[in-house]
Scaffold this active site. Sequence first.
Site, mmCIF file in Angstrom:
data_model
loop_
_atom_site.group_PDB
_atom_site.id
_atom_site.type_symbol
_atom_site.label_atom_id
_atom_site.label_comp_id
_atom_site.label_asym_id
_atom_site.label_seq_id
_atom_site.Cartn_x
_atom_site.Cartn_y
_atom_site.Cartn_z
ATOM 1 N N HIS A 1 -23.001 -38.766 0.405
ATOM 2 C CA HIS A 1 -22.297 -38.254 -0.777
ATOM 3 C C HIS A 1 -20.920 -38.894 -0.921
ATOM 4 O O HIS A 1 -20.526 -39.333 -2.011
ATOM 5 C CB HIS A 1 -22.169 -36.726 -0.670
ATOM 6 C CG HIS A 1 -21.409 -36.101 -1.796
ATOM 7 N ND1 HIS A 1 -20.055 -35.825 -1.713
ATOM 8 C CD2 HIS A 1 -21.793 -35.718 -3.033
ATOM 9 C CE1 HIS A 1 -19.651 -35.285 -2.853
ATOM 10 N NE2 HIS A 1 -20.685 -35.200 -3.670
ATOM 11 N N CYS B 1 -29.563 -48.150 -12.603
ATOM 12 C CA CYS B 1 -28.237 -47.540 -12.561
ATOM 13 C C CYS B 1 -27.996 -46.827 -11.237
ATOM 14 O O CYS B 1 -27.107 -45.999 -11.138
ATOM 15 C CB CYS B 1 -28.047 -46.574 -13.723
ATOM 16 S SG CYS B 1 -29.363 -45.334 -13.839
#
Length: 943
Positions: free
Chosen positions: A484, A878
């Site tokens: 993360h 993406c």
Amino acid sequence: MGGSRKMGKKLIYFWGDGRAIANTSDEMISLLGNKGAQLYEMTNMGMPVPPGFTITTDVCGYYFENDGQLPEGLTEQIRANISRLEQVTGYKFGDIEQDPLLVSARSGAAVSMPGMMETILNLGLTDKCVDAYIERHSNREQPKKFILDCQRRLYGMFGENVHGIEKEKFRKIFDSLKVKVKVQEDTLLTSSDLQILVEKYKELYKENGKELPQDPFQQLIDAIKAVEESAMGEKARNYRRAEGLPEKVWTGINIQTMVYGNENTTNCCAGVGFTRDPSTGIKNRENPYGEFLLGSQGEDVVSGSRNVSPISHMKQSIPQAYDELMKVCDILEQKTRRVQDYEFTVWRGKLYMLQTRNGKLTGRATVRSNYDMVQEGLIDVRDAVSRVTPKDFEQLLHKMIDYEAMKCDGVQLDDVVINRGGAGVAASPGGGVGKAVFDVKTALEYKARGEPIILCRLETNPADYPGMIASEALATARGGKTSHAAVVARNKGLPCVVGTGVDIDEENKRITYQNNKGKTVTINEGDYISVDGSTGRILNYKATLTEPSPDDPDLQDFLQLLYPIAKMRVYANANDSGEAARALQFGAEGIGLARTEYMFLEDRLEGENRQLAIQAWILAEEDIVKLKALERLEQMQKRDFLEMFSVMQDKPIIIRLLDYPLHELLSDAKAHLDELSEATMLDQEYLKQRIDGYHETNPMLGHRSVRLGITHPEIYRAQVRAILRAAKELNNSTAKKYVTPHIEIPLVCLVNEIKNMGQLVRAEAEKLGFSRGGYSSKSDNRYRLGIMYELAGASLEADNLAQVSDFGSFGTNDLTQTTMGWSREDGSATFMPRYVSQGIVDEDPFITIDKDGPVAKAMAHAVLLARTAKPDYEFGICGEHAADPASLEVCYGVGLTNVSPAPNQVPLAWLRSAQLSLTKEHGNMLNEYAVKTLTSFNKFTEK
């Protein structure tokens, strides 16, 4: 192994008298080393190169494979080539009757390792040679000083490199003598001083049980063995390890006739230089980059032991040699077509070139010099594009730790590294400096006071987001490149180091570590640290940073070379107008991913409290309360989209509707139950139960994305209205550039899912006067509907999905998880390191797409099916892979229309796309996959 044996190969190559039989082909560089091959090349170009010969790299390999033995017959070949040198030069090796021939022994591997292996000068000089020379020159001061200076140099270098006597011991003797006789410059020592120095060096030899051989040839053989040994010395091995070079790199040895920059201080000097500035890449013949020193040998210039002068000052002291050197620089660049790092000596006014090699340049210098060489006609665009690497570009795209400034401050890097021993993953490049903080609340408090911070966590989660984006850099104890912290850092352009293994004590707000002296050091909250996201280091030091700019002329000039070449275009991920503007500055042609859930996490205006609004919509039970929260969110998102459209104008922005599972939007909800209770009109204890009720066992495959849009259509309707109203407002205000919203539905697998969403979008669009397909123009507002291909099932269904959509984007983080069946977060912390170390996979697939692996095949399959159904169907990517060079090769190979990395990674994607466009056919892997699939099908039907 026993005594030496013959090698059956040519072991020595000679150059001299304007002739050499070698060249700079890859084969000869491998055999002679780069330095040796370049000496041959300069000789053949007619440059003034002192004659000599090269002992091949094969000899070095033999030496280490045979317990330090030289091949049989090598010494005889060395003697024969010394005789050739005597014939060419007219001097005799170690002669006492007349001035002697002296030689140097210099290392030189196929790959340049500046200063990592040894050199010994003035070989062949015996004590008798020195005495005879002094007598022959009538004991005059200057000749006596010169020969004694050569002698003390030989004793020093031979003692250090052959006998292993510490260099510092020689330096202390030398410095003590200079203090005693009250001189600062070496050249001011008298012959008497130098005689004392030589005697003290001899005493040091005796203390260590060593002596300098008085047989010139024995000196040479001993020196050759010492240089061979240096190929596997600690310096060389550490350098190769740091540079990612092979563990074993064999060196050639260049035995070269000595020329003497130290004979006097009037027309003799030594110097080193670059044909262009290695820091900036600028070519300046009026003030060339480099230094020289009158009355010196090469070691004096590079050692930093003496005060040197800019090469431009040679114009006054030795003008003829200077003019010739500038001509040589131009010839070297014309021949090599690269920036050259050269070494020279001027002896009695005559220039001699001792070596040249491709210069080690900063990233900026590489970019600038290659661009300028294109403009000068030295190279073509293809050469320039192929020479620049992503690491070169990175130096122009981020603030970087200024290690040179650190050296100037007298700080040793090893003294301040916190995560020693190679721990730490360079997750997002650049340098950051700030005060260590350990929680979001403190981070925001420091930020509010204007104090720079670095958020240090064991690991991060979405609740840390406000503190993360307030930081100069991030550091975590756990995690990998796809954690993360790493993902957020790259998207926001923040330097980040993860997986450091450092003891980050969040409860007590401190870091503890063992320094290089074994001492336990504590860093407390508020202490300055520095993070280098390009190397993976954390430093207990307040570093200075070099400043980047997207408007950097070197970057922008080079990008102009890339745009016409790149067949795969480059967009950027951006979640607000500021990031969109930055993306444009870095050369993005559109926004390939705008994550709408991020807009719910970060306030744009004071008092918005967006998190409270989205959490109130999720948790409230009364329709009127939910509707009120949704209206607030719609207004805020409409403003966000209007700002982004205003920045991008008619350039595409692909807007992904809400993707997060609801529980992630509630991750910190219990921290402000009082506000939530007031907003939802629900009891706090009941709210806790409601929050816990949204917990999912497997949220990645749970109630999120398109599934959320189907079960809670009101949130998707509100987002669609916000997008279209913003686009319409801007289109009504312009007469030139019109916005065409690109609305993307995430995590689609089934045709009926996109049909359902298509109806929802169309219903809202028709109310606002929008039609689907094509592009907006005056009085004709259009939108396009796209799909995120993140599931293996979507790849299998791509022909049908393409029929009901206008474009697609691969979200390769989720696509990798669902294709491989691997959790990104859990895998990187458990089995993935073992999979990589055991060769089950070459790279972590969440970092690099394997071009022969299942994810690449899933992508190829989707593109094939989609474009069979709709030939002009546009595909992009993406995910995190959009900035990885190896993954971009897969993207190019399957024929993607565009790629979308973080804004500051856009130039890297342009570079890779251009490089691939010069060497490969766009869609080459797609063709190969189709042929393989057809072949398999034919074989099956034949059965």
